[in-house]
Write an enzyme that holds these catalytic residues in place. Structure first.
Site, PDB file in Angstrom:
ATOM      1  N   ASP A 120      -3.140  -2.928  -5.180  1.00  0.00           N
ATOM      2  CA  ASP A 120      -2.207  -3.846  -4.803  1.00  0.00           C
ATOM      3  C   ASP A 120      -1.046  -4.085  -5.931  1.00  0.00           C
ATOM      4  OD1 ASP A 120      -2.838  -4.507  -2.059  1.00  0.00           O
ATOM      5  OD2 ASP A 120      -3.973  -6.202  -2.612  1.00  0.00           O
ATOM      6  N   HIS A 134      -8.982  -2.039  -5.074  1.00  0.00           N
ATOM      7  CA  HIS A 134      -7.957  -2.269  -4.268  1.00  0.00           C
ATOM      8  C   HIS A 134      -7.143  -3.393  -4.791  1.00  0.00           C
ATOM      9  CE1 HIS A 134      -6.007  -2.597  -0.588  1.00  0.00           C
ATOM     10  NE2 HIS A 134      -5.685  -3.924  -0.644  1.00  0.00           N
ATOM     11  N   HIS A 148      -0.807 -11.472  -5.176  1.00  0.00           N
ATOM     12  CA  HIS A 148       0.371 -10.832  -4.540  1.00  0.00           C
ATOM     13  C   HIS A 148       1.580 -12.094  -5.287  1.00  0.00           C
ATOM     14  CE1 HIS A 148      -0.861  -7.642  -2.283  1.00  0.00           C
ATOM     15  NE2 HIS A 148      -1.631  -8.390  -1.366  1.00  0.00           N
ATOM     16  N   HIS A 180       0.790  -1.446  -0.137  1.00  0.00           N
ATOM     17  CA  HIS A 180       0.189   0.002  -0.067  1.00  0.00           C
ATOM     18  C   HIS A 180       1.137   1.291   0.024  1.00  0.00           C
ATOM     19  CE1 HIS A 180      -3.485  -2.492   2.120  1.00  0.00           C
ATOM     20  NE2 HIS A 180      -3.035  -2.961   0.839  1.00  0.00           N
TER      21      HIS A 180
END
Length: 305
Positions: free
Chosen positions: A238, A234, A261, A77
């Protein structure tokens, strides 16, 4: 377009997602060609880390960086805010081993960066630009990248959950677009996962104050969502943060389907390890500077995929 840093030192404190303890974060100006550098203060001293794709040691709940026994978690973030606001050189001092989660978005970090002010430096900005089309795929999830003068992200998510479903967004990322459209979108998780993590001593700082939490049918946060499509926003946040580990800003047109991720880092390692095939180092002169139009749906409206 020249390199940038922040005008003054600024800091904050907040709860660490994993430990549940208060963490202190300080952002400092840095000289030209420094890039993003972490100074991680632990009991045995200060460890300096200039992150690269292969410094990622965990991608479970968040992106964690590690080097020579020191580590710092939940970096994405803050890194998204730095890249989204087009700051090239900055020193990040962290007392502990994780970045504070704040409200689960990048909004607090954008506020800090704006409050510190942005200083233009003398040397031209260096960026990596995608040289030719490349696709990275695992288990039906994929990232496709193509050459583009700027950062354009088309992102689609699909969740078998009535509050999420299928959401898409197509956005040209500029500082204005990042701050206004992406930065406020919060991380999200499911109640069943939160209960399991807490029972195993994990995510002790996670709460309705710093995440969207869903049960089997609904969003549990009393104030609901900030945007109808906050989930895909969001995921874009990321993605921007995870792409910030090359040593210079990354430009290209990215089409992303249900990534996370681990996939983000796998893609980044691939193009980094084969830089001569997929990446071109570009120096941006002042005369080459141009404003990129925001290509996104109105706030709260998903783009049809």
């Amino acid at each position: 377009m020249n390199q940038t840093t922040i005008k003054k030192t600024i800091g904050c404190s907040g709860i660490g997602l994993h430990s549940g303890k208060v963490v202190r974060l300080t952002l400092r100006p840095a000289p030209e060609d420094t890039g993003i550098v972490f100074h991680i203060r632990t009991e045995d001293g200060v460890h300096r880390l200039t992150p690269r794709p292969d410094d990622v040691i965990a991608t479970g709940l968040a992106t964690t960086l590690g080097l020579n026994g020191s580590s710092v978690a939940t970096v994405e973030h803050l890194l998204a805010a730095i890249r989204g606001m087009q700051i090239d050189n900055i020193q990040i001092d962290i007392e502990g081993n994780e970045i504070p989660i704040m409200d689960g978005s990048a909004a607090s970090f954008v506020f800090l960066l704006k409050d510190a002010g942005i200083a233009r430096q003398n040397k031209p900005r260096q960026v990596y630009r995608i040289k030719k089309p490349v696709t990275y795929e695992r288990d039906g999830k994929w990232i496709k990248a193509a050459p583009h003068d700027g950062l354009r992200i088309e992102y689609t998510i699909e969740f078998d959950h009535p509050a999420i479903g299928r959401q898409s967004m197509d956005i040209e990322v500029t500082p204005e677009a990042f701050a206004g459209i992406i930065a406020k979108a919060r991380t999200f998780g499911f109640l069943r996962e939160v209960e399991y993590l807490h029972s195993n001593g994990l995510a002790l700082g996670g709460s309705l104050d710093n995440a969207i939490v869903l049960d089997e049918y609904n969003v549990l946060n009393e104030d609901g969502l900030r945007f109808d499509d906050e989930f895909v926003r969001h995921k874009i946040l990321d993605f921007i943060g995870d792409m910030a580990l090359l040593g210079a800003p990354l430009q290209g047109h990215f089409q992303v389907h249900c990534s996370g991720h681990a996939l983000n880092n796998g893609f980044l390692r691939t193009i980094s390890e084969h830089e001569e095939l997929y990446l071109k180092r570009v120096e941006l002169s002042e005369t080459a500077q141009r404003e990129h139009a925001v290509e996104a749906a109105p706030a709260g409206t998903p783009v049809a995929a």
